[in-house]
Scaffold this active site. Structure first.
Site, PDB file in Angstrom:
ATOM      1  N   ARG A   1      73.497  67.007  75.466  1.00  0.00           N
ATOM      2  CA  ARG A   1      72.787  65.761  75.252  1.00  0.00           C
ATOM      3  C   ARG A   1      71.311  65.983  75.492  1.00  0.00           C
ATOM      4  NH1 ARG A   1      74.719  60.154  77.819  1.00  0.00           N
ATOM      5  NH2 ARG A   1      74.759  61.321  79.740  1.00  0.00           N
TER       6      ARG A   1
ATOM      7  N   THR B   1      66.320  61.860  74.148  1.00  0.00           N
ATOM      8  CA  THR B   1      66.834  60.950  73.103  1.00  0.00           C
ATOM      9  C   THR B   1      68.289  60.556  73.344  1.00  0.00           C
ATOM     10  OG1 THR B   1      67.664  62.802  71.802  1.00  0.00           O
ATOM     11  CG2 THR B   1      65.379  62.122  71.391  1.00  0.00           C
TER      12      THR B   1
ATOM     13  N   ASP C   1      78.511  63.088  87.030  1.00  0.00           N
ATOM     14  CA  ASP C   1      78.548  64.051  85.934  1.00  0.00           C
ATOM     15  C   ASP C   1      79.870  64.816  86.001  1.00  0.00           C
ATOM     16  OD1 ASP C   1      76.257  65.811  84.112  1.00  0.00           O
ATOM     17  OD2 ASP C   1      78.198  66.718  84.591  1.00  0.00           O
TER      18      ASP C   1
ATOM     19  N   ASP D   1      79.585  68.681  86.213  1.00  0.00           N
ATOM     20  CA  ASP D   1      79.123  69.142  87.532  1.00  0.00           C
ATOM     21  C   ASP D   1      80.226  69.012  88.576  1.00  0.00           C
ATOM     22  OD1 ASP D   1      76.656  69.865  86.635  1.00  0.00           O
ATOM     23  OD2 ASP D   1      75.612  68.101  87.386  1.00  0.00           O
TER      24      ASP D   1
HETATM   25  N1  URA Z   1      78.739  62.361  81.068  1.00  0.00           N
HETATM   26  C1  URA Z   1      79.145  62.452  82.351  1.00  0.00           C
HETATM   27  O1  URA Z   1      79.514  63.525  82.808  1.00  0.00           O
HETATM   28  N2  URA Z   1      79.105  61.356  83.119  1.00  0.00           N
HETATM   29  C2  URA Z   1      78.712  60.151  82.661  1.00  0.00           C
HETATM   30  O2  URA Z   1      78.717  59.181  83.419  1.00  0.00           O
HETATM   31  C3  URA Z   1      78.295  60.066  81.317  1.00  0.00           C
HETATM   32  C4  URA Z   1      78.315  61.183  80.536  1.00  0.00           C
END
Ligand code: URA
Length: 210
Positions: A105, A109, A201, A204
């Site tokens: 991502r 943007t 995330d 992560d």
């Molecule tokens: N990707 C993620 O890992 N967590 C989110 O909250 C949104 C996208």
């Protein structure tokens, strides 16, 4: 008709998801729970696989028994967090063909940028299950499914752990033919495109990175 969105309310799924949301859950715990939930979600998403019959001899007599029909299904992981869902599903469906779509991502943007794609052949003849734990803006999911449709996939389903209403709406607009199965529909997105309340995330938390 298959609903566009299915939230799996099974108590085991909900209990495990709550532990995953907890910021104090360890990387090892998160990984194990994602694997376990993926088995339960896979059960739901494969509900409409076609069956045929085959002849088997039980110790008692011969019978016509149900067996999966057609080509092995295709499992497509959206890198990298998708791999956490895929591992569990492969335990349930070890003969599935596996593909990967790498998208990151753009932080400015929030648009997806593709850096890798390798998918199984004859997608037109396979149920294709795309996996990614988080359906946030929906941009990556839509881009991955655009690519799979270009490669011939017709019977596509999307499996995630958490969905935001924004992502569901984006999918409904871009790919209304693709049913979504998730463990929860959360409140919405923050300014960075993260799901609230969410779990942070997913990549992560799964891989222990920051
Ligand atoms: N990707 C993620 O890992 N967590 C989110 O909250 C949104 C996208």
């Amino acid at each position: 008709m298959t609903p566009h969105l299915t939230v799996v309310n099974h108590p085991l799924v909900q209990h495990k998801l709550t532990i995953m949301r907890d910021k104090n859950t360890s990387t090892g715990g998160f990984r194990r729970l994602l694997r376990e939930i993926s088995l339960l979600l896979a059960y739901e998403i494969t509900r409409e696989l076609d069956l045929t019959t085959t002849t088997v001899e039980t110790p008692m007599q011969q019978m016509e028994a149900p067996t999966l029909e057609g080509k092995k299904l295709a499992l497509i992981s959206i890198l990298r967090a998708g791999n956490g869902l895929m591992d569990g599903i492969l335990e349930l469906i070890p003969a599935a063909r596996v593909g990967f779509v790498g998208l990151y991502r753009d932080p400015e943007t929030l648009r997806p940028v593709q850096y890798y794609a390798k998918v199984p052949n004859q997608l037109d003849a396979r149920m294709t299950i795309v996996v990614d734990p988080m359906l946030a803006t929906g941009n990556s999911t839509v881009a991955a499914i655009d690519l799979l449709k270009q490669e011939g996939a017709r019977n596509i389903r999307f499996l995630c752990l958490l969905a935001a209403p924004e992502g569901v709406a984006r999918m409904r607009e871009a790919h209304p033919d693709v049913p979504i199965v998730t463990a929860a529909l959360d409140q919405g997105l923050d300014d960075h495109g993260y799901i609230l309340p969410g779990l942070g995330d997913a990549g992560d938390r799964l891989f222990g990175t920051k």
